[in-house]
Write a protein that holds these residues in place. Structure first.
Motif, PDB file in Angstrom:
ATOM      1  N   SER A   1       0.834  -1.214   0.000  1.00  0.00           N
ATOM      2  CA  SER A   1       0.000   0.000   0.000  1.00  0.00           C
ATOM      3  C   SER A   1       0.863   1.256   0.000  1.00  0.00           C
ATOM      4  O   SER A   1       0.600   2.202  -0.739  1.00  0.00           O
ATOM      5  CB  SER A   1      -0.929   0.021   1.215  1.00  0.00           C
ATOM      6  OG  SER A   1      -1.873  -1.006   1.128  1.00  0.00           O
ATOM      7  N   GLN A   2       1.900   1.266   0.835  1.00  0.00           N
ATOM      8  CA  GLN A   2       2.779   2.435   0.903  1.00  0.00           C
ATOM      9  C   GLN A   2       3.533   2.654  -0.404  1.00  0.00           C
ATOM     10  O   GLN A   2       3.707   3.794  -0.848  1.00  0.00           O
ATOM     11  CB  GLN A   2       3.755   2.308   2.073  1.00  0.00           C
ATOM     12  CG  GLN A   2       3.089   2.418   3.427  1.00  0.00           C
ATOM     13  CD  GLN A   2       2.300   3.716   3.575  1.00  0.00           C
ATOM     14  OE1 GLN A   2       2.781   4.792   3.264  1.00  0.00           O
ATOM     15  NE2 GLN A   2       1.060   3.598   4.035  1.00  0.00           N
ATOM     16  N   LEU A   3       3.990   1.577  -1.029  1.00  0.00           N
ATOM     17  CA  LEU A   3       4.666   1.709  -2.323  1.00  0.00           C
ATOM     18  C   LEU A   3       3.706   2.268  -3.376  1.00  0.00           C
ATOM     19  O   LEU A   3       4.092   3.097  -4.206  1.00  0.00           O
ATOM     20  CB  LEU A   3       5.231   0.365  -2.779  1.00  0.00           C
ATOM     21  CG  LEU A   3       6.433  -0.141  -1.991  1.00  0.00           C
ATOM     22  CD1 LEU A   3       6.771  -1.571  -2.403  1.00  0.00           C
ATOM     23  CD2 LEU A   3       7.627   0.767  -2.173  1.00  0.00           C
ATOM     24  N   CYS A   4       2.465   1.835  -3.337  1.00  0.00           N
ATOM     25  CA  CYS A   4       1.473   2.352  -4.290  1.00  0.00           C
ATOM     26  C   CYS A   4       1.216   3.838  -4.065  1.00  0.00           C
ATOM     27  O   CYS A   4       1.075   4.598  -5.022  1.00  0.00           O
ATOM     28  CB  CYS A   4       0.183   1.539  -4.201  1.00  0.00           C
ATOM     29  SG  CYS A   4       0.345  -0.119  -4.912  1.00  0.00           S
ATOM     30  N   TYR A   5       1.148   4.270  -2.811  1.00  0.00           N
ATOM     31  CA  TYR A   5       1.039   5.705  -2.507  1.00  0.00           C
ATOM     32  C   TYR A   5       2.259   6.457  -3.033  1.00  0.00           C
ATOM     33  O   TYR A   5       2.153   7.526  -3.617  1.00  0.00           O
ATOM     34  CB  TYR A   5       0.954   5.945  -0.991  1.00  0.00           C
ATOM     35  CG  TYR A   5      -0.422   5.925  -0.406  1.00  0.00           C
ATOM     36  CD1 TYR A   5      -1.333   6.951  -0.671  1.00  0.00           C
ATOM     37  CD2 TYR A   5      -0.817   4.900   0.436  1.00  0.00           C
ATOM     38  CE1 TYR A   5      -2.597   6.938  -0.109  1.00  0.00           C
ATOM     39  CE2 TYR A   5      -2.088   4.884   0.992  1.00  0.00           C
ATOM     40  CZ  TYR A   5      -2.973   5.904   0.715  1.00  0.00           C
ATOM     41  OH  TYR A   5      -4.222   5.889   1.265  1.00  0.00           O
ATOM     42  N   MET A   6       3.433   5.869  -2.802  1.00  0.00           N
ATOM     43  CA  MET A   6       4.675   6.539  -3.164  1.00  0.00           C
ATOM     44  C   MET A   6       4.829   6.716  -4.676  1.00  0.00           C
ATOM     45  O   MET A   6       5.546   7.599  -5.127  1.00  0.00           O
ATOM     46  CB  MET A   6       5.859   5.763  -2.604  1.00  0.00           C
ATOM     47  CG  MET A   6       7.117   6.581  -2.521  1.00  0.00           C
ATOM     48  SD  MET A   6       8.438   5.739  -1.619  1.00  0.00           S
ATOM     49  CE  MET A   6       8.758   4.341  -2.667  1.00  0.00           C
ATOM     50  N   LEU A   7       4.144   5.905  -5.461  1.00  0.00           N
ATOM     51  CA  LEU A   7       4.199   6.069  -6.908  1.00  0.00           C
ATOM     52  C   LEU A   7       3.605   7.412  -7.337  1.00  0.00           C
ATOM     53  O   LEU A   7       3.927   7.933  -8.395  1.00  0.00           O
ATOM     54  CB  LEU A   7       3.475   4.923  -7.619  1.00  0.00           C
ATOM     55  CG  LEU A   7       4.238   3.610  -7.643  1.00  0.00           C
ATOM     56  CD1 LEU A   7       3.348   2.484  -8.140  1.00  0.00           C
ATOM     57  CD2 LEU A   7       5.491   3.719  -8.485  1.00  0.00           C
ATOM     58  N   GLU A   8       2.723   7.967  -6.518  1.00  0.00           N
ATOM     59  CA  GLU A   8       2.105   9.251  -6.842  1.00  0.00           C
ATOM     60  C   GLU A   8       2.655  10.403  -6.025  1.00  0.00           C
ATOM     61  O   GLU A   8       2.633  11.545  -6.465  1.00  0.00           O
ATOM     62  CB  GLU A   8       0.590   9.161  -6.633  1.00  0.00           C
ATOM     63  CG  GLU A   8      -0.063   8.286  -7.660  1.00  0.00           C
ATOM     64  CD  GLU A   8      -1.562   8.214  -7.478  1.00  0.00           C
ATOM     65  OE1 GLU A   8      -2.195   9.273  -7.342  1.00  0.00           O
ATOM     66  OE2 GLU A   8      -2.085   7.091  -7.467  1.00  0.00           O
ATOM     67  N   ASP A   9       3.121  10.124  -4.828  1.00  0.00           N
ATOM     68  CA  ASP A   9       3.653  11.169  -3.955  1.00  0.00           C
ATOM     69  C   ASP A   9       4.994  10.676  -3.435  1.00  0.00           C
ATOM     70  O   ASP A   9       5.051   9.797  -2.584  1.00  0.00           O
ATOM     71  CB  ASP A   9       2.698  11.436  -2.794  1.00  0.00           C
ATOM     72  CG  ASP A   9       3.210  12.489  -1.825  1.00  0.00           C
ATOM     73  OD1 ASP A   9       4.316  13.036  -2.028  1.00  0.00           O
ATOM     74  OD2 ASP A   9       2.500  12.756  -0.842  1.00  0.00           O
ATOM     75  N   ASN A  10       6.068  11.248  -3.964  1.00  0.00           N
ATOM     76  CA  ASN A  10       7.392  10.739  -3.615  1.00  0.00           C
ATOM     77  C   ASN A  10       7.763  10.960  -2.148  1.00  0.00           C
ATOM     78  O   ASN A  10       8.691  10.364  -1.650  1.00  0.00           O
ATOM     79  CB  ASN A  10       8.463  11.324  -4.528  1.00  0.00           C
ATOM     80  CG  ASN A  10       8.600  12.828  -4.403  1.00  0.00           C
ATOM     81  OD1 ASN A  10       8.262  13.417  -3.391  1.00  0.00           O
ATOM     82  ND2 ASN A  10       9.105  13.443  -5.449  1.00  0.00           N
TER      83      ASN A  10
END
Length: 166
Positions: free
Chosen positions: A107-116
């Motif tokens: 989940s965190q990696l998926c968030y990070m794809l949009e917000d570095n």
């Protein structure tokens, strides 16, 4: 690959791929122009790397690996698993913990794809993302909001909720 361009054809494809609510995925892709097939396939592949809900073999595997090479990669995990099992922690409980940590990371990696998440001002323009590509690998369209669908693809269908509350 040619993606079907009608809701019924795309629904049939999502259904063959095992999607729950395939018509919703297809309808969103056609009507809203969201690359849902790519979102679905990426997350489905990610879930194939998450410890299975009833899988416990990985515990003994990591214990054995740590015993064979106490200084090897992940040997600390194997040693900790050995201590936990020796202390009476059920392998199924260890799997639930590990599975939860894996899905939180996904989940965190998926968030990070949009917000570095970078806070340094000099790095303001640095970014990355997941993109739909053509056959040569050239980006066509960004794939957004993956984090919104991570739990939707839990193979158990329970979105990481327990089977039963004790």
């Amino acid at each position: 690959m040619s993606v079907p361009e009608s809701i019924p054809e795309l629904t049939a494809l999502f259904e063959r791929l095992g999607a729950r609510d395939p018509e919703s995925w297809a309808s969103s892709q056609i009507r809203e122009r969201i690359p849902q097939l790519h979102r679905y396939l990426f997350l489905r592949q990610c879930w194939q790397h998450v410890i299975g809900e009833d899988s416990i073999d990985w515990v003994d595997y990591h214990i054995e690996q740590a015993e064979q090479d106490p200084r090897g990669s992940f040997a600390g995990m194997g040693a900790a698993l050995k201590r936990a099992v020796a202390a009476g922690v059920a392998r199924g409980d260890l799997s639930q913990i590990a599975r939860g940590v894996q899905v939180e990371l996904l989940s965190q990696l998926c968030y990070m794809l949009e917000d570095n998440g970078l806070s340094e001002p000099e790095l303001k323009g640095v970014g990355w993302g997941l993109f739909q590509t053509d056959e040569e690998g050239n980006p066509l369209a960004p794939i957004y909001s993956l984090h919104e669908s991570v739990l939707d693809l839990d193979p158990s269908g329970r979105e990481m909720r327990p089977k039963a509350v004790p």
